[in-house]
Motif scaffolding. Structure first.
Motif, mmCIF file in Angstrom:
data_model
loop_
_atom_site.group_PDB
_atom_site.id
_atom_site.type_symbol
_atom_site.label_atom_id
_atom_site.label_comp_id
_atom_site.label_asym_id
_atom_site.label_seq_id
_atom_site.Cartn_x
_atom_site.Cartn_y
_atom_site.Cartn_z
ATOM 1 N N GLN A 83 43.370 12.411 39.363
ATOM 2 C CA GLN A 83 42.817 11.074 39.576
ATOM 3 C C GLN A 83 41.300 11.045 39.417
ATOM 4 O O GLN A 83 40.712 9.980 39.249
ATOM 5 N N GLN A 84 40.673 12.222 39.424
ATOM 6 C CA GLN A 84 39.257 12.277 39.063
ATOM 7 C C GLN A 84 39.076 12.014 37.576
ATOM 8 O O GLN A 84 38.087 11.430 37.155
ATOM 9 N N GLY A 85 40.059 12.443 36.789
ATOM 10 C CA GLY A 85 40.017 12.189 35.363
ATOM 11 C C GLY A 85 39.095 13.126 34.607
ATOM 12 O O GLY A 85 38.517 14.060 35.165
ATOM 13 N N ASN A 86 38.961 12.857 33.339
ATOM 14 C CA ASN A 86 38.134 13.663 32.446
ATOM 15 C C ASN A 86 36.837 12.904 32.164
ATOM 16 O O ASN A 86 36.867 11.818 31.587
ATOM 17 N N PRO A 87 35.697 13.432 32.561
ATOM 18 C CA PRO A 87 34.436 12.691 32.375
ATOM 19 C C PRO A 87 34.114 12.428 30.910
ATOM 20 O O PRO A 87 33.418 11.467 30.603
#
Length: 576
Positions: A312-316
């Protein structure tokens, strides 16, 4: 983590635990003969099987004969599955007229399904006929799962018996588990899945034309058919994982909606959790089962939370180009790459954790598309030995092996002969424990080292660098720990990988299983030592902490250097 993700995970765990308790007691009853002798019809079916197979159900064996039975049954099963694949072009129930499977792929698949790994280097809907799917693969889904449960129960008998020369009869255990546990539960799950849209037929594949008016009628699509629900049920229940389709449980014909996704998660966890109650029931102390279950649950929940957090942080990098998941109160942003929109991030991360913690290998999203540390979670859960909650049977006997190691370490710390459930843990037991714990890391790390050193191993890598190394490490972790899931960026359907991973699967199964049976035989022959003031209780919080510490200690010392070269480096590169 979102509220929905937390509720889903806790609901699955709670339901599996509530249903697992009576099922665990039922399994204990079945394997002690009580549940079968009360049913004249079922006992008649069981006796017919023994008569046809020439088995004396009253004759129990020692651990060596039990192990020979397991090996003999597995070798015959491997030859049978191999033969069916090689002959499938001339066998019935092949409406698509698929030809014979290649020798190296047949070898890999035969070993894979016999060892309860269900690694698939092939595309199911374009390779296997209906007969091969049912007669070879689905049958092994039942009996390989039953074999794992039988070995776990043999180890439980080692703790429960005193001064005994036998640990049971493998053929009787195999028959009872298959007939009275796996078949009826799988039938019920299959019917529920059919009611939700999972297909079950023997039709030829369908050619359909898109209904959109802008699409030309000449543009058609082939829809694969087949007896999917029956295989899907035992695939999850037996922690097998091999999908009828290449997309596995991400395919709408295998897993059409959120309800079927919940049912499949529940089915995966049900028997591994139930066996902890079987353990408590058979050793005469339910608290022992609860302690093992608590250790499993704490490990699982910790790793599951990490997976969801990083997904849920994802890929920057995606966020920089505006490709991150839409952000709103209802749907936080995160990594949706490789995930089904109908499941989302929370259910996909939960499924990834469940399937690799339990030796299942089924997937409803592509693990190769997870973030580096999100993908580290399923890899590390396998490398810990899949003991939280583990495969059917293999999870319990794996955790009990760590329990023996834990009490041995505690005994060294306080200067006492280690004991577990009243059995003194001596030199032979610790030698076998060491083999069982170290065999799989040896297979995984040696296989990875060879693969990254030879051309045949490197040509299958689509993503060079740290992620490519992770793909190879994941493949051997999956094969050596009999999981079957994959970082799909690795092209593994080659003679090199089919052979190397097949060997890893075989050694990963039996280099652990045989020492476990040796420990069972050793423990069964011992008398129970009376508890004293110096005896460490093995049902309280201190033991649970010791158990978890033993699992993490071995995993960290063994695999962290390799993980540092793969997902950890990749995470640092992504964040930079």
């Amino acid at each position: 983590m979102t509220i929905a993700a937390i509720v889903l995970g806790l609901a699955v765990l709670a339901l599996a635990t509530v249903c697992g308790r009576p099922l665990g007691h039922y399994i204990a009853d079945v394997l002690e003969g009580g549940a079968t002798s009360r049913s004249r019809l079922r006992f008649g079916v069981e006796r017919l099987v023994y008569r046809v197979a020439g088995i004396d159900p009253e004759r129990e064996t020692g651990w060596k004969q039990y192990a020979i039975g397991v090996l003999l049954f597995s070798v015959v099963g491997t030859l049978f599955v191999y033969g069916v694949q090689r002959l499938q072009a001339w066998l019935p129930l092949n409406p698509q007229q698929f030809g014979a499977v290649t020798a190296d792929s047949s070898f890999n698949t035969a070993v894979s399904f016999v060892t309860n790994t269900n690694w698939q280097g092939y595309v199911g809907e374009s390779t296997m006929s209906y007969l091969t799917q049912m007669l070879a693969l689905a049958v092994q889904n039942f009996v390989s799962a039953a074999t794992g449960i039988a070995v776990a129960v043999a180890l439980i008998r080692g703790f429960a018996r005193h001064g005994a020369a036998t640990i049971g009869n493998f053929w009787v255990d195999l028959t009872r588990i298959t007939l009275y546990v796996l078949l009826p539960i799988a039938a019920v799950i299959a019917l529920v899945l059919i009611s939700q849209g999972v297909i079950q037929n023997f039709d030829a594949y369908k050619e359909v034309v898109a209904i959109a008016p802008q699409v030309q009628s000449s543009h058609s699509q082939t829809l694969a058919m087949g007896p999917v629900a029956s295989q899907e049920a035992i695939k999850e229940l037996g922690t097998n994982g091999g999908g009828f389709f290449n997309a596995n449980s991400a395919h709408p014909y295998e897993n059409p909606n959120t309800l079927t996704n919940f049912i499949e998660l529940f089915a995966i966890l049900l028997i591994p959790i139930a066996l902890t109650f079987t353990f408590g029931r058979m050793v005469g102390d339910a608290r022992q089962g609860w302690a093992v279950l608590a250790g499993m649950a704490i490990l699982f929940v910790s790793m599951w939370v990490v997976a969801i957090h990083f997904e849920q942080q994802g890929n920057p990098i995606f966020a920089q180009v505006g490709a991150d998941a839409a952000r709103s109160d209802a749907q936080p942003g995160g990594n949706m790459e490789g995930k089904e929109a109908r499941f989302g991030i929370g259910a996909s991360a939960l499924f990834a954790a469940v399937t690799t913690a339990t030796s299942t290998g089924a997937v409803n999203s592509m693990h190769d598309s997870m973030t580096p540390l999100g993908g580290l979670v399923p890899m590390f859960l396998m490398q810990l030995g899949e003991v939280a909650f583990g495969g059917v049977g293999s999870g319990l006997y794996g955790m009990l092996i760590y329990a023996l190691l834990g009490v041995f370490i505690a005994g060294l710390m306080i200067g006492r002969t280690p004991e577990y459930l009243g059995k003194k843990i001596e030199a032979f037991d610790m030698k076998m424990t060491s083999i069982a714990i170290l065999a799989t890391p040896f297979v995984v790390l040696l296989g990875t080292a060879v693969a990254v050193s030879v051309t045949a191993g490197k040509v299958g890598v689509a993503n060079p660098g740290a992620h490519g190394f992770s793909e190879i490490l994941y493949a051997f972790s999956s094969a050596g720990n009999n999981n079957g899931s994959a970082f799909a960026g690795l092209s593994a359907n080659t003679p090199f990988y089919n052979t190397a991973l097949g060997i890893a699967m075989w050694l990963g199964r039996f280099w652990v299983l045989i020492p476990v049976l040796a420990i069972a035989g050793s423990l069964a022959a011992k008398k129970r030592a009376p508890a004293t003031a110096g005896t460490m209780p093995t049902h309280g919080p201190l033991f649970v902490v010791l158990l978890i510490g033993s699992v993490l200690l071995i995993g960290a010392l063994t695999y962290v250097p390799a993980l540092a070269l793969g997902p950890i480096v990749e995470h640092l590169m992504m964040r930079s």
